[in-house]
Design a protein around this motif. Sequence first.
Motif, PDB file in Angstrom:
ATOM      1  N   MET A 134       0.719  -1.258  -0.049  1.00  0.00           N
ATOM      2  CA  MET A 134      -0.163   0.075   0.002  1.00  0.00           C
ATOM      3  C   MET A 134       0.943   1.236   0.069  1.00  0.00           C
ATOM      4  SD  MET A 134      -3.148  -1.454  -0.146  1.00  0.00           S
ATOM      5  CE  MET A 134      -4.044  -0.047   0.210  1.00  0.00           C
ATOM      6  N   LEU A 135       0.406   2.279  -0.666  1.00  0.00           N
ATOM      7  CA  LEU A 135       0.989   3.555  -0.680  1.00  0.00           C
ATOM      8  C   LEU A 135      -0.149   4.622   0.297  1.00  0.00           C
ATOM      9  CD1 LEU A 135       1.654   3.983  -4.611  1.00  0.00           C
ATOM     10  CD2 LEU A 135       3.307   3.433  -2.551  1.00  0.00           C
ATOM     11  N   GLY A 136       0.075   5.878   0.584  1.00  0.00           N
ATOM     12  CA  GLY A 136      -0.465   6.675   1.335  1.00  0.00           C
ATOM     13  C   GLY A 136      -1.875   6.815   0.552  1.00  0.00           C
ATOM     14  N   GLY A 137      -3.012   7.057   1.501  1.00  0.00           N
ATOM     15  CA  GLY A 137      -4.030   7.386   1.074  1.00  0.00           C
ATOM     16  C   GLY A 137      -4.990   6.224   0.745  1.00  0.00           C
ATOM     17  N   GLY A 138      -4.604   5.085   0.989  1.00  0.00           N
ATOM     18  CA  GLY A 138      -5.402   3.626   0.745  1.00  0.00           C
ATOM     19  C   GLY A 138      -5.130   3.330  -0.600  1.00  0.00           C
ATOM     20  N   ARG A 139      -4.204   3.832  -1.391  1.00  0.00           N
ATOM     21  CA  ARG A 139      -3.839   3.643  -2.757  1.00  0.00           C
ATOM     22  C   ARG A 139      -2.830   2.299  -2.627  1.00  0.00           C
ATOM     23  NH1 ARG A 139      -0.532   7.264  -5.169  1.00  0.00           N
ATOM     24  NH2 ARG A 139      -0.111   8.065  -3.177  1.00  0.00           N
ATOM     25  N   VAL A 140      -2.998   1.357  -3.659  1.00  0.00           N
ATOM     26  CA  VAL A 140      -2.386   0.204  -3.667  1.00  0.00           C
ATOM     27  C   VAL A 140      -1.049   0.430  -4.589  1.00  0.00           C
ATOM     28  CG1 VAL A 140      -2.295  -2.160  -4.668  1.00  0.00           C
ATOM     29  CG2 VAL A 140      -4.274  -1.259  -3.718  1.00  0.00           C
ATOM     30  N   ASN A 141       0.033  -0.189  -3.974  1.00  0.00           N
ATOM     31  CA  ASN A 141       1.500   0.098  -4.702  1.00  0.00           C
ATOM     32  C   ASN A 141       1.566  -1.021  -5.935  1.00  0.00           C
ATOM     33  OD1 ASN A 141       3.857  -0.240  -5.590  1.00  0.00           O
ATOM     34  ND2 ASN A 141       4.991   0.566  -3.656  1.00  0.00           N
ATOM     35  N   LEU A 142       0.936  -0.548  -7.297  1.00  0.00           N
ATOM     36  CA  LEU A 142       0.838  -1.687  -7.967  1.00  0.00           C
ATOM     37  C   LEU A 142       2.190  -2.259  -8.601  1.00  0.00           C
ATOM     38  CD1 LEU A 142      -1.816  -0.091 -10.328  1.00  0.00           C
ATOM     39  CD2 LEU A 142      -2.017  -1.582  -8.801  1.00  0.00           C
ATOM     40  N   GLN A 143       3.148  -1.607  -8.317  1.00  0.00           N
ATOM     41  CA  GLN A 143       4.684  -2.023  -8.738  1.00  0.00           C
ATOM     42  C   GLN A 143       5.147  -3.151  -7.771  1.00  0.00           C
ATOM     43  OE1 GLN A 143       6.794  -1.990 -11.229  1.00  0.00           O
ATOM     44  NE2 GLN A 143       8.588  -3.123 -10.257  1.00  0.00           N
ATOM     45  N   LYS A 144       4.821  -2.907  -6.426  1.00  0.00           N
ATOM     46  CA  LYS A 144       5.144  -3.742  -5.466  1.00  0.00           C
ATOM     47  C   LYS A 144       4.158  -5.127  -5.589  1.00  0.00           C
ATOM     48  CE  LYS A 144       7.024  -5.399  -1.790  1.00  0.00           C
ATOM     49  NZ  LYS A 144       8.283  -6.027  -1.758  1.00  0.00           N
ATOM     50  N   ALA A 145       2.909  -4.880  -6.009  1.00  0.00           N
ATOM     51  CA  ALA A 145       2.059  -5.818  -6.283  1.00  0.00           C
ATOM     52  C   ALA A 145       2.383  -6.857  -7.219  1.00  0.00           C
ATOM     53  CB  ALA A 145       0.746  -5.458  -6.202  1.00  0.00           C
ATOM     54  N   ALA A 146       2.992  -6.322  -8.290  1.00  0.00           N
ATOM     55  CA  ALA A 146       3.376  -6.850  -9.620  1.00  0.00           C
ATOM     56  C   ALA A 146       4.435  -7.582  -9.345  1.00  0.00           C
ATOM     57  CB  ALA A 146       3.762  -5.897 -10.684  1.00  0.00           C
ATOM     58  N   GLU A 147       5.312  -7.081  -8.308  1.00  0.00           N
ATOM     59  CA  GLU A 147       6.665  -7.933  -8.214  1.00  0.00           C
ATOM     60  C   GLU A 147       6.125  -9.282  -7.384  1.00  0.00           C
ATOM     61  OE1 GLU A 147       8.968  -5.236  -6.012  1.00  0.00           O
ATOM     62  OE2 GLU A 147       9.816  -4.031  -7.891  1.00  0.00           O
ATOM     63  N   ILE A 148       5.289  -9.077  -6.349  1.00  0.00           N
ATOM     64  CA  ILE A 148       4.773 -10.147  -5.768  1.00  0.00           C
ATOM     65  C   ILE A 148       4.303 -11.332  -6.420  1.00  0.00           C
ATOM     66  CG2 ILE A 148       3.063 -11.004  -4.148  1.00  0.00           C
ATOM     67  CD1 ILE A 148       3.186  -8.351  -2.661  1.00  0.00           C
ATOM     68  N   VAL A 149       3.380 -10.976  -7.408  1.00  0.00           N
ATOM     69  CA  VAL A 149       2.792 -11.922  -8.332  1.00  0.00           C
ATOM     70  C   VAL A 149       3.778 -12.761  -9.487  1.00  0.00           C
ATOM     71  CG1 VAL A 149       1.336 -12.157 -10.510  1.00  0.00           C
ATOM     72  CG2 VAL A 149       0.507 -10.788  -8.546  1.00  0.00           C
ATOM     73  N   VAL A 150       4.724 -11.875  -9.980  1.00  0.00           N
ATOM     74  CA  VAL A 150       5.839 -12.383 -10.845  1.00  0.00           C
ATOM     75  C   VAL A 150       6.742 -13.261  -9.789  1.00  0.00           C
ATOM     76  CG1 VAL A 150       7.784 -12.250 -12.159  1.00  0.00           C
ATOM     77  CG2 VAL A 150       5.790 -10.459 -12.528  1.00  0.00           C
ATOM     78  N   TYR A 151       7.121 -12.859  -8.891  1.00  0.00           N
ATOM     79  CA  TYR A 151       7.788 -13.861  -7.893  1.00  0.00           C
ATOM     80  C   TYR A 151       7.464 -14.940  -7.631  1.00  0.00           C
ATOM     81  CZ  TYR A 151      10.629 -15.169  -4.013  1.00  0.00           C
ATOM     82  OH  TYR A 151      11.276 -16.148  -2.819  1.00  0.00           O
ATOM     83  N   GLU A 152       6.096 -15.128  -7.038  1.00  0.00           N
ATOM     84  CA  GLU A 152       5.423 -16.166  -6.780  1.00  0.00           C
ATOM     85  C   GLU A 152       4.912 -16.986  -7.829  1.00  0.00           C
ATOM     86  OE1 GLU A 152       2.462 -15.197  -3.737  1.00  0.00           O
ATOM     87  OE2 GLU A 152       3.638 -14.703  -2.652  1.00  0.00           O
ATOM     88  N   TYR A 153       4.904 -16.497  -8.951  1.00  0.00           N
ATOM     89  CA  TYR A 153       4.710 -17.503 -10.252  1.00  0.00           C
ATOM     90  C   TYR A 153       6.245 -18.168 -10.312  1.00  0.00           C
ATOM     91  CZ  TYR A 153       5.017 -19.023 -14.782  1.00  0.00           C
ATOM     92  OH  TYR A 153       5.232 -19.821 -15.956  1.00  0.00           O
ATOM     93  N   ARG A 154       7.267 -17.506 -10.415  1.00  0.00           N
ATOM     94  CA  ARG A 154       8.419 -17.958 -10.757  1.00  0.00           C
ATOM     95  C   ARG A 154       8.802 -19.063  -9.564  1.00  0.00           C
ATOM     96  NH1 ARG A 154      12.186 -13.077 -12.293  1.00  0.00           N
ATOM     97  NH2 ARG A 154      11.063 -12.255 -14.184  1.00  0.00           N
TER      98      ARG A 154
END
Length: 309
Positions: free
Chosen positions: A244-264
Motif C-alpha cells: 500500500m501507498l498513502g491514502g489507501g492506494r495500492v502500490n501496483l509495482q510492489k503487487a506486480a513484483e509479488i505476483v511475478v515472484y510467486e509465479y516463478r
Amino acid sequence: MAIQWFPGHMNSTRNAIRERMKAGLDVVIELLDARLPGSSANPLLAQLTEGKPNLKLLNKQDLADPARTAQWLAHYNALPETRAIGLDASVPAPARALMSACRELAPLRGGMAKPLRVLICGIPNVGKSTLINTLMGKRATKTGDEPGITKVEQKLVLENDFYLFDTPGMLWPRISVPESGYKLAASGAIGRNAFNEEEVALELLDYLRQHYAGQVEARYKLDDVAGLGDEELLEAIGRKRGAMLGGGRVNLQKAAEIVVYEYRQSLLGRITLETPEEFARWQAAGAAIEAQRKDKRKKSRVEPDAEPD
C-alpha cells in the motif's frame, strides 16, 4: 509493448552454434521450460540446426500442469526426427534418459570410430546449468574448452563415444509473438531491465484468471477471481499483501513484483501458460504481423518515382 532482449554474448553463442554445425553434429538437444514449451523453443536454433534430429527436454516438469505437459510431449513426439521427454529434479538418472533418446535419434552413430556428437542449447534460466552440473557430477567429465570458441562452448564426455557440447543460454533477436515475450519475461528468461514488471504481471494474471482461477483464489484468499478485471485483480492482491501507498492506494509495482515472484517460485501451484493449440494461434498471428512489418519496411525503402521533366 514488444519485449526484446538479445545481449552481445548471445550473438557469440549464435556464431558458436554455426561453427559447431560446420565441425559436425549428430543430434541437437533443446532444453525447454515445461511451463511454456512453445514460447521457450528458440526459432533461431531451429534455423541454425535445420535437418538435424532433435531432442526436446521439457525441464521443470514438476512445476508445470501435468495434463498440459502430456499434451506437449505428444505434440513434439509427433514431429519428424524429434523425441521429447520430461525432466525435473526428481528424475534419478537424467544422463541415462538423455543418452538413450539421443542414440535412438542417431542409430548409425556410436563407438570410438563414430562417436555421437550432441549439442545442448536452451534459453536463459531454463535450468540447463543445473542439468549440466548434475551430468558432470554423476557421469560426465570435463575435457576442456573447444579451440577457437573457448568463451562460449564446453565439451563434456558422458561416455567414451558420447560427446556433449554445451553452449550458454540464448534467446533470439526479435520475439515476434507478443504472448511469448510476456511469458518469457514472467519466467525469468529475459533481463529485468527489458520489460515493465507491472505490464507483465497484468498479462500473467489475465491468463491465470481464465485458466487457473482456483489456484489464484487459494493463494491470495480471494473470491470470484474470474469475474475481476486484470487491474482489479492486481489491486486486490496488493491489498491482501499489504502493498500500500498513502491514502489507501495500492502500490501496483510492489503487487506486480509479488505476483511475478510467486509465479516463478511455483507458489501458485503447477501451472503451464500455453497449450499447443494456443501457441499455434499466437505464432500464426505473430507471423502475419511480422510479414506486414517487413512489407512496410520494404515499401519505405523504395524511392518515389521521379517527377517528369
